[in-house]
Design an enzyme around this catalytic site. Structure first.
Site, PDB file in Angstrom:
ATOM      1  N   GLU A   1       0.825  -1.221   0.000  1.00 57.24           N
ATOM      2  CA  GLU A   1       0.000   0.000   0.000  1.00 57.24           C
ATOM      3  C   GLU A   1       0.852   1.261   0.000  1.00 57.24           C
ATOM      4  OE1 GLU A   1      -2.969  -0.468  -0.750  1.00 57.24           O
ATOM      5  OE2 GLU A   1      -3.186  -2.572  -0.186  1.00 57.24           O
TER       6      GLU A   1
ATOM      7  N   TYR B   1      -1.530  -8.852 -10.104  1.00 57.56           N
ATOM      8  CA  TYR B   1      -0.538  -8.573  -9.059  1.00 57.56           C
ATOM      9  C   TYR B   1       0.706  -9.466  -9.221  1.00 57.56           C
ATOM     10  CZ  TYR B   1      -4.188  -5.996  -6.473  1.00 57.56           C
ATOM     11  OH  TYR B   1      -5.147  -5.110  -6.094  1.00 57.56           O
TER      12      TYR B   1
HETATM   13 ZN   LIG Z   1      -2.778  -2.269  -4.623  1.00 64.21          ZN
END
Ligand SMILES: [Zn+2]
Length: 520
Positions: A370, A454
């Site tokens: 994050e 991802y």
């Molecule tokens: Zn993310």
């Protein structure tokens, strides 16, 4: 708290008309009050014309305040909001100065009402609109997730218009179980309110003049939903004094009356303004490269709160060293009702409550991911619904840099095998491998989306670094950050950057990992 709070620069008020306008039109916020007092001052000598960006400078470290002068015309939001946590309501007003930075004349404006997205579950009603001070007509469009405001006359490229809006927001209340995943609303003594205000939609130029479009896609729970141009915010927020706000920007003023506290926050260039709050947050802070990092935590989770602070400080330093320095004076980390997941906002990251308790083992990796979004999302932005891979794959890959720097190569290699290679191999065994560069909804399910965008996306970045070498790779990222600073990037523009690398093998890697190369 510290001297930064005193920095609201009064002469600024004398010609920043929207602020004065707000204070007259929508009730007197603290900001408005301060500015109204100045309204009685004498006129300003033209030779000492005040700095139009003075209000926003405290949000940025001194060496980055120049960003305000360089990033060109951008929307400026002056928002006043009162949060009523027990009534689950927010009452808001905003004056928004909007420059037409496109190539097309605009005959109407589109504001996104993100709380109306199905998975946000809020209800937002706009109660009034003024255009340059005159009543304006507006209609809800796009399943009530957007507002179209008709302009009296076309707004030509380079011109600006001032829009004033008032609204009411009903805040959804969700279960208090730690397993819930809610980005918006009240749960477990917290209220999350990202995009609690009408947010100007992104306008994208088309291939020819007049063919541009306002962005109207509705994101889903699977990916991120908010797509915004970098904007400046001055926000007056009033809430019960026992509630602690976690926001974007920096606090520049505060006063208290009858159990209510009124805060004023300002931001530098920012994709949105977050309000998240709780009456039970405690906080600890540390300094990293001139930024104050604050970690909030719920009762009984102080050790995890301290760990989150340490991870965030490490990430801020590592990413500053590798990508380019974090430019803001503040950064915040806080728990939120998003189980064991994380969510990025400008200058704040929210981490699921369970990462402070039963999923404590996920906390560090989540912070590392994050925090990277403060570069890849907040500084360089992209359409999160159509091209989610642009920020997600790079934020995910950034974790490898974090691991290498904190724990060394062997641990970083373990991350690569366990977190990326293993799930991708699982997907391949099920014959569900697919191209990375696809819209969120093109994926079969959440698991395929996450593994491909991802994990496979991060493996692509890893392969690029191996191919071109660490030094050239880092120069590439730094140039990319510099060139697209506060801008929006598309896959095609990103590919143009990749083509600048003097190694044609990277294009083969793109085709192998990400998707087909578009025709040049
Ligand atoms: Zn993310």
């Amino acid at each position: 708290m510290d001297d930064r709070r005193k920095v609201v620069t009064f002469p600024f008020a004398l010609y920043f008309s929207p602020v004065l306008y707000l204070s007259c039109w929508a009730g007197v916020g603290l900001l408005g009050l301060m500015l109204l007092l100045l309204g009685g001052c004498t006129s300003v000598d033209a030779s000492t014309r005040p700095d139009p960006n003075a209000l926003y400078r405290p949000a940025l470290k001194s060496e980055f305040q120049n960003d305000l002068d360089l990033f060109g015309p951008a929307p400026r939001y002056t928002i006043s909001a009162t949060l009523l946590p027990d009534e689950l309501k927010l009452i808001g007003s905003a004056v928004i100065e909007i420059p037409n930075t496109s190539r097309d004349p605009w005959t109407y404006l589109i504001f996104r009402l993100y709380p109306m997205l199905r998975h946000y579950g809020g209800s937002m009603v706009v109660q009034g609109a003024l255009l340059d001070g005159k009543p304006a007509t507006y209609v809800y469009v796009n399943e009530n997730t957007a507002l179209r405001l008709d302009l009296a006359k076309p707004l030509m490229p380079g011109q600006s218009v001032t829009v004033a809006l008032t609204w009411r927001l009903e805040i959804p209340r969700w279960s208090d179980q730690s397993a819930v995943y809610v980005l918006f609303g009240r749960s477990q003594q917290m209220i999350s309110l990202p995009l609690f205000y009408p947010s100007l939609a992104v306008y994208t130029n088309g291939p020819t003049i007049g063919s541009g479009q306002w962005w109207l896609l509705n994101g889903t729970e699977r990916g991120d939903a908010a797509f915004n141009v970098a904007s400046l915010f001055a926000v007056t927020l009033t809430l019960p004094s026992d509630w602690t706000p976690v926001t974007s920007g920096v606090e520049v003023a505060r006063d208290e009356l009858d159990g209510q506290t009124r805060y004023v926050f300002v931001t530098g260039p920012s994709r949105e303004f977050l309000v998240h709050a709780s009456p039970v947050f405690s906080a600890i802070s540390a300094e990293a490269y001139g930024t104050r990092v604050t970690s909030y935590y719920l009762p009984g989770t102080e050790a995890a709160g301290q760990a989150a602070l340490r991870y965030a400080v490490q990430a801020l330093r590592i990413y500053s060293d590798h990508f380019g320095e974090y430019p803001f004076t503040e950064m915040r980390v806080a728990p939120a009702p998003i189980n064991f997941r994380g969510m990025e906002y400008p200058q704040s990251i929210l981490l699921g409550v369970e990462t402070y308790t039963r999923h404590r083992d996920k906390l560090e990796m989540l912070v590392a991911h994050e925090m990277a979004h403060q570069w890849w999302y907040q500084i360089v932005h992209n359409d999160p619904v159509s091209e989610p891979w642009l920020d997600e794959a790079l934020a995910e890959f950034s974790m490898r840099l974090y691991m290498e720097n904190v724990y060394g190569d062997a641990q970083a290699q373990r991350l690569v095998s366990q977190r990326w290679i293993a799930p991708l191999e699982g997907l391949r065994a099920r014959q569900q491998d697919t191209a990375v560069a696809q819209p969120v909804q093109a994926f079969l399910n959440g698991s395929q989306y996450e593994t491909v965008v991802y994990a496979k996306g991060a493996l692509f970045w890893d392969a690029v670094r191996r191919t071109v070498g660490v030094r050239r790779f880092e120069r590439f990222l730094q140039n990319y950050l510099r060139k697209y600073r506060w801008k929006i990037i598309t896959t095609e523009e990103w590919l143009d950057e990749l083509r600048q690398l003097p190694d044609p093998a990277v294009l083969t890697l793109f085709e192998e990992w990400i998707g087909e190369l578009p025709p040049k």
